[in-house]
Design a protein around this motif. Structure first.
Motif, PDB file in Angstrom:
ATOM      1  N   GLN A 213      36.993  35.896  59.477  1.00  0.00           N
ATOM      2  CA  GLN A 213      36.818  37.231  58.913  1.00  0.00           C
ATOM      3  C   GLN A 213      35.333  37.580  58.900  1.00  0.00           C
ATOM      4  OE1 GLN A 213      38.822  37.007  55.011  1.00  0.00           O
ATOM      5  NE2 GLN A 213      40.167  38.650  55.742  1.00  0.00           N
ATOM      6  N   ASN A 240      34.400  45.474  47.705  1.00  0.00           N
ATOM      7  CA  ASN A 240      35.769  45.371  48.203  1.00  0.00           C
ATOM      8  C   ASN A 240      36.375  43.989  48.015  1.00  0.00           C
ATOM      9  OD1 ASN A 240      36.658  48.009  49.868  1.00  0.00           O
ATOM     10  ND2 ASN A 240      34.429  47.736  50.005  1.00  0.00           N
ATOM     11  N   GLY A 241      35.815  43.243  47.085  1.00  0.00           N
ATOM     12  CA  GLY A 241      36.427  41.975  46.715  1.00  0.00           C
ATOM     13  C   GLY A 241      36.173  40.825  47.671  1.00  0.00           C
ATOM     14  N   TYR A 242      35.133  40.924  48.487  1.00  0.00           N
ATOM     15  CA  TYR A 242      34.800  39.843  49.407  1.00  0.00           C
ATOM     16  C   TYR A 242      33.558  39.108  48.926  1.00  0.00           C
ATOM     17  CZ  TYR A 242      38.065  41.784  52.849  1.00  0.00           C
ATOM     18  OH  TYR A 242      39.186  42.219  53.494  1.00  0.00           O
ATOM     19  N   THR A 271      34.657  35.826  52.901  1.00  0.00           N
ATOM     20  CA  THR A 271      35.910  35.278  52.401  1.00  0.00           C
ATOM     21  C   THR A 271      36.356  36.150  51.231  1.00  0.00           C
ATOM     22  OG1 THR A 271      34.745  33.795  50.871  1.00  0.00           O
ATOM     23  CG2 THR A 271      35.314  32.918  53.042  1.00  0.00           C
ATOM     24  N   ARG A 272      37.614  36.066  50.896  1.00  0.00           N
ATOM     25  CA  ARG A 272      38.086  36.800  49.726  1.00  0.00           C
ATOM     26  C   ARG A 272      37.553  36.150  48.459  1.00  0.00           C
ATOM     27  NH1 ARG A 272      39.605  41.960  49.121  1.00  0.00           N
ATOM     28  NH2 ARG A 272      41.038  42.594  50.764  1.00  0.00           N
TER      29      ARG A 272
END
Length: 273
Positions: A213, A240-242, A271-272
């Protein structure tokens, strides 16, 4: 003989400066009228004046200038000193110009806070790619440290590839990692895509691993002005939560002679959270 005003004009200096040089003994008039105190100079004194000014511009103190002039530095030696000083000034001017570019980029980043669109950021996977590369260490990830390292690396890399008869098959790929030395130093990799067997000779050919990713965005313009784009990408990642998973790769999609027309894709591994 010239009056002090005429001599100042011929020497391209101020009358006040000539008076100061007289007072300090650096350049005394050829003649002083005992009745009026007027100073008069001979054309032959222009040679000494030129040496005094040149040495002062080289950064010597007036005392050092006096000592050198009294030793009668040869013209060739003086020219060498001037050439050295010119090179130092050119280097300083280049560094100052780069600092100005970075200040302007930082100001644009401040002005665009909360205003730069982030809808151009795309999450995608990046496949493995074979590259030829040269590496070196930079003092930090700051542009003024990376720029002087990566530019010469690419120049040398393309020369070596041409000598080896290898034609790049894709864009340049610049990537970075923490250097083993620590202290904020980074390892700079100047690479370009190739289709050739793996090797490790004058340059290294290797396969860069895929990135599962990557948050990507396209920067248009010189990499000296990439800061606002890079920080827009960082805000998108955080918003955005990454989480960032390492240094971004820089893919040189278009590199015309005019650096302001460059097109570069930033690929930041994420990464998330």
């Amino acid at each position: 003989m010239f009056t002090i005003g005429d001599f100042a004009r011929h020497g391209r200096v101020s009358v006040r400066m000539l008076r100061h040089y007289d007072a300090t003994g650096l350049l005394r008039p050829a003649h002083v009228d005992p009745a009026t105190g007027y100073r008069y100079y001979a054309a032959a004194q222009l040679a000494r004046l030129n040496r005094v000014i040149a040495l002062k511009d080289l950064g010597f103190t007036l005392q050092q200038v006096r000592e050198i002039v009294e030793e009668k530095v040869a013209a060739e030696e003086l020219r060498g000193m001037l050439r050295l000083r010119r090179a130092e000034l050119e280097t300083a001017m280049t560094a100052a110009a780069l600092r100005l570019v970075q200040v302007e980029a930082r100001l644009r980043a401040i002005e665009n806070e909360g205003h730069m669109p982030t809808n151009d950021v795309v999450i995608k996977s990046v496949p493995a790619v074979r590259v030829a590369e040269l590496t070196a260490t930079a003092a930090s990830f700051e542009p003024e440290d990376v720029g002087p390292v990566i530019g010469p690396l690419y120049d040398e890399l393309f020369q070596l590839l041409a000598a080896a008869g290898i034609t790049p098959t894709g864009p340049g790929v610049a990537y970075y990692e923490d250097a083993p030395e620590g202290d904020g130093r980074i390892r700079v990799h100047a690479a370009v895509q190739v289709s050739t067997p793996l090797q490790d000779d004058a340059f290294r050919v290797l396969d860069l691993p895929p990135v599962a990713q990557a948050a990507t965005v396209v920067h248009r313009g010189s990499m000296d002005t990439v800061l606002p784009t890079a920080q827009t990408l960082a805000r998108w990642i955080d918003g955005n939560g990454y989480q960032s998973a390492g240094y971004p790769r820089e893919i040189n999609l278009e590199c015309p002679e005019n650096r302001d027309d460059w097109v570069t894709e930033l690929q930041a591994p994420v990464t998330r959270g």
